[in-house]
Design a protein around this motif. Structure first.
Motif, PDB file in Angstrom:
ATOM      1  N   GLN A  14       0.814  -1.207   0.000  1.00 21.76           N
ATOM      2  CA  GLN A  14       0.000   0.000   0.000  1.00 21.76           C
ATOM      3  C   GLN A  14       0.850   1.259   0.000  1.00 21.76           C
ATOM      4  N   HIS A  15       2.079   1.137  -0.491  1.00 24.25           N
ATOM      5  CA  HIS A  15       2.946   2.276  -0.746  1.00 24.25           C
ATOM      6  C   HIS A  15       3.398   2.201  -2.200  1.00 24.25           C
ATOM      7  N   LEU A  16       3.681   3.352  -2.774  1.00 27.04           N
ATOM      8  CA  LEU A  16       4.185   3.412  -4.141  1.00 27.04           C
ATOM      9  C   LEU A  16       5.457   4.235  -4.172  1.00 27.04           C
ATOM     10  N   VAL A  17       6.260   4.004  -5.208  1.00 30.00           N
ATOM     11  CA  VAL A  17       7.491   4.767  -5.385  1.00 30.00           C
ATOM     12  C   VAL A  17       7.520   5.313  -6.813  1.00 30.00           C
ATOM     13  N   LYS A  18       7.704   6.629  -6.930  1.00 31.99           N
ATOM     14  CA  LYS A  18       7.745   7.294  -8.239  1.00 31.99           C
ATOM     15  C   LYS A  18       8.703   8.481  -8.150  1.00 31.99           C
ATOM     16  N   ARG A  19       8.932   9.105  -9.308  1.00 28.37           N
ATOM     17  CA  ARG A  19       9.797  10.281  -9.353  1.00 28.37           C
ATOM     18  C   ARG A  19       8.940  11.553  -9.466  1.00 28.37           C
ATOM     19  N   VAL A  20       9.291  12.554  -8.662  1.00 31.98           N
ATOM     20  CA  VAL A  20       8.573  13.834  -8.700  1.00 31.98           C
ATOM     21  C   VAL A  20       8.983  14.591  -9.964  1.00 31.98           C
ATOM     22  N   ILE A  21       7.975  14.921 -10.788  1.00 35.59           N
ATOM     23  CA  ILE A  21       8.214  15.688 -12.004  1.00 35.59           C
ATOM     24  C   ILE A  21       7.734  17.124 -11.841  1.00 35.59           C
ATOM     25  N   GLY A  22       6.566  17.297 -11.205  1.00 31.66           N
ATOM     26  CA  GLY A  22       6.020  18.633 -11.030  1.00 31.66           C
ATOM     27  C   GLY A  22       5.743  18.949  -9.575  1.00 31.66           C
ATOM     28  N   LEU A  23       6.175  20.143  -9.141  1.00 34.74           N
ATOM     29  CA  LEU A  23       5.914  20.644  -7.792  1.00 34.74           C
ATOM     30  C   LEU A  23       4.700  21.575  -7.829  1.00 34.74           C
ATOM     31  N   PRO A  24       4.179  21.976  -6.672  1.00 37.13           N
ATOM     32  CA  PRO A  24       3.019  22.868  -6.665  1.00 37.13           C
ATOM     33  C   PRO A  24       3.246  24.113  -7.529  1.00 37.13           C
ATOM     34  N   GLY A  25       2.268  24.378  -8.391  1.00 34.71           N
ATOM     35  CA  GLY A  25       2.342  25.527  -9.293  1.00 34.71           C
ATOM     36  C   GLY A  25       2.937  25.219 -10.649  1.00 34.71           C
ATOM     37  N   ASP A  26       3.616  24.089 -10.802  1.00 35.14           N
ATOM     38  CA  ASP A  26       4.260  23.754 -12.076  1.00 35.14           C
ATOM     39  C   ASP A  26       3.227  23.408 -13.146  1.00 35.14           C
ATOM     40  N   HIS A  27       3.540  23.811 -14.386  1.00 35.86           N
ATOM     41  CA  HIS A  27       2.733  23.469 -15.558  1.00 35.86           C
ATOM     42  C   HIS A  27       3.462  22.348 -16.289  1.00 35.86           C
ATOM     43  N   VAL A  28       2.909  21.140 -16.245  1.00 31.69           N
ATOM     44  CA  VAL A  28       3.552  19.960 -16.823  1.00 31.69           C
ATOM     45  C   VAL A  28       2.763  19.531 -18.060  1.00 31.69           C
ATOM     46  N   VAL A  29       3.471  19.359 -19.175  1.00 34.38           N
ATOM     47  CA  VAL A  29       2.817  19.051 -20.452  1.00 34.38           C
ATOM     48  C   VAL A  29       3.552  17.908 -21.145  1.00 34.38           C
ATOM     49  N   CYS A  30       2.792  17.033 -21.742  1.00 33.13           N
ATOM     50  CA  CYS A  30       3.340  15.998 -22.621  1.00 33.13           C
ATOM     51  C   CYS A  30       2.524  16.011 -23.919  1.00 33.13           C
ATOM     52  N   CYS A  31       3.182  16.209 -24.987  1.00 38.85           N
ATOM     53  CA  CYS A  31       4.627  16.440 -25.120  1.00 38.85           C
ATOM     54  C   CYS A  31       4.814  17.576 -26.122  1.00 38.85           C
ATOM     55  N   ASP A  32       6.030  18.083 -26.252  1.00 41.88           N
ATOM     56  CA  ASP A  32       6.268  19.131 -27.245  1.00 41.88           C
ATOM     57  C   ASP A  32       6.502  18.498 -28.619  1.00 41.88           C
ATOM     58  N   ALA A  33       6.856  19.337 -29.589  1.00 39.07           N
ATOM     59  CA  ALA A  33       7.031  18.841 -30.961  1.00 39.07           C
ATOM     60  C   ALA A  33       8.143  17.805 -31.053  1.00 39.07           C
ATOM     61  N   GLY A  34       9.092  17.874 -30.128  1.00 39.78           N
ATOM     62  CA  GLY A  34      10.187  16.912 -30.140  1.00 39.78           C
ATOM     63  C   GLY A  34       9.906  15.677 -29.318  1.00 39.78           C
ATOM     64  N   GLY A  35       8.672  15.561 -28.828  1.00 40.83           N
ATOM     65  CA  GLY A  35       8.289  14.400 -28.038  1.00 40.83           C
ATOM     66  C   GLY A  35       8.799  14.434 -26.607  1.00 40.83           C
ATOM     67  N   GLN A  36       9.224  15.618 -26.122  1.00 40.61           N
ATOM     68  CA  GLN A  36       9.760  15.739 -24.777  1.00 40.61           C
ATOM     69  C   GLN A  36       8.733  16.301 -23.807  1.00 40.61           C
ATOM     70  N   LEU A  37       8.808  15.839 -22.583  1.00 40.75           N
ATOM     71  CA  LEU A  37       8.011  16.391 -21.489  1.00 40.75           C
ATOM     72  C   LEU A  37       8.509  17.802 -21.204  1.00 40.75           C
ATOM     73  N   THR A  38       7.582  18.730 -20.884  1.00 45.28           N
ATOM     74  CA  THR A  38       7.997  20.088 -20.529  1.00 45.28           C
ATOM     75  C   THR A  38       7.440  20.455 -19.163  1.00 45.28           C
ATOM     76  N   VAL A  39       8.222  21.223 -18.424  1.00 43.32           N
ATOM     77  CA  VAL A  39       7.786  21.765 -17.129  1.00 43.32           C
ATOM     78  C   VAL A  39       7.982  23.277 -17.192  1.00 43.32           C
ATOM     79  N   ASN A  40       6.890  24.012 -17.058  1.00 43.78           N
ATOM     80  CA  ASN A  40       6.899  25.474 -17.160  1.00 43.78           C
ATOM     81  C   ASN A  40       7.543  25.929 -18.478  1.00 43.78           C
TER      82      ASN A  40
END
Length: 269
Positions: free
Chosen positions: A152-178
């Motif tokens: 009942q626990h999970l492990v992941k990587r933090v990509i976006g913090l409070p207020g961050d604008h996270v988008v998938c994906c740009d024209a190059g297929g990359q994740l963007t943050v702000n």
């Protein structure tokens, strides 16, 4: 006027009573040296096995107390049951989690975190099979000498913090943050990540998390119908700091600051 003085009253004539010399003339004047000798003699009368068991018991008690304090305030052990974080974390890895994150130490983008499944991302855990030594395992897990095998626990990587604008994906297929594209060096290079489009702004008190093994991770992207896919900061147990087992994988975990170095602050800050 004369000053009153306190003087010793004269005694009747006769031999003077001898003063106490502090020698062992009775029970009221026991010689400390003899007490030490009696204790030493008592110790000599104990068997070497008894003394050895006493020392072992002392060491075990001290180890348990220290382990409990470390587990409660500093670090806690966890077991990795899935492949969602390959190659960063492999199945059956044991990790130590720094409990000082997110408080008093702040979270950072790129941190690998362990969090409680308060949103129901996982199926309910099956009841644990009861065996003759189950209570021993539970006790050792409680004090921190065994990793927490709870599913009942999970492990992941933090990509976006409070207020961050996270988008998938740009024209190059990359994740963007702000607006800044990420060269995600931690992603499992054995597979090309499948693109799942999303566009989110992380609310206050929450984070957006993703697994490094993107094609095999049911992370924030897969749970956008529950709490928007966000993880409550209050559910985060801590930051995964070290792979402790197996020994050939023992290492510190990286949060890849270079990947996020060019990410600007959220527009609302």
């Amino acid at each position: 006027m004369e000053t009153a003085r306190s003087e010793t009253a004269p005694t009747a004539a006769g031999p003077t009573a001898p003063e106490s010399t502090g020698r062992a003339d009775g029970p009221a004047h026991a010689d400390p040296t003899s007490r030490r000798a009696r204790k030493a003699k008592a110790r000599e009368g104990r068997s070497p096995l008894f003394l050895w068991l006493k020392e072992v018991a002392t060491v075990v008690v001290v180890a348990i107390v220290l382990s409990f304090l470390i587990k409660t305030f500093l670090f806690r052990a966890f077991y990795i049951p899935s492949e969602s974080m390959v190659n960063t974390l492999d199945v059956n890895d044991r990790i130590f989690v720094n409990l000082l994150v997110p408080e008093p130490m702040a979270l950072q983008r790129g941190d690998v975190v362990v969090f409680r499944d308060s949103q129901g991302w996982l199926a309910p855990a099956a009841p644990k099979a009861k065996g003759p030594f189950t209570w021993v395992q539970d006790g050792l897990t409680f004090v921190g000498l065994l990793p927490d095998n709870s599913e009942q626990h999970l492990v992941k990587r933090v990509i976006g913090l409070p207020g961050d604008h996270v988008v998938c994906c740009d024209a190059g297929g990359q994740l963007t943050v702000n607006g800044a594209p990420l060269d995600e060096k931690y992603i499992n290079s054995a597979e090309i990540p499948q693109v799942r489009d999303f566009d989110v702004v992380v609310p206050a008190g929450k984070v957006w998390v993703m697994g490094d093994n993107r094609n095999h991770s049911a992370d924030s992207r897969a749970h956008m119908d529950t709490n928007g896919g966000f993880v409550n900061e209050s559910d985060i147990e801590g930051k995964a700091a070290v792979i402790a087992w197996p020994l050939n994988r023992m290492s510190a975990l990286d949060n890849y600051p270079d990947v996020f170095r060019s990410v600007p602050a959220p527009s609302g800050k």
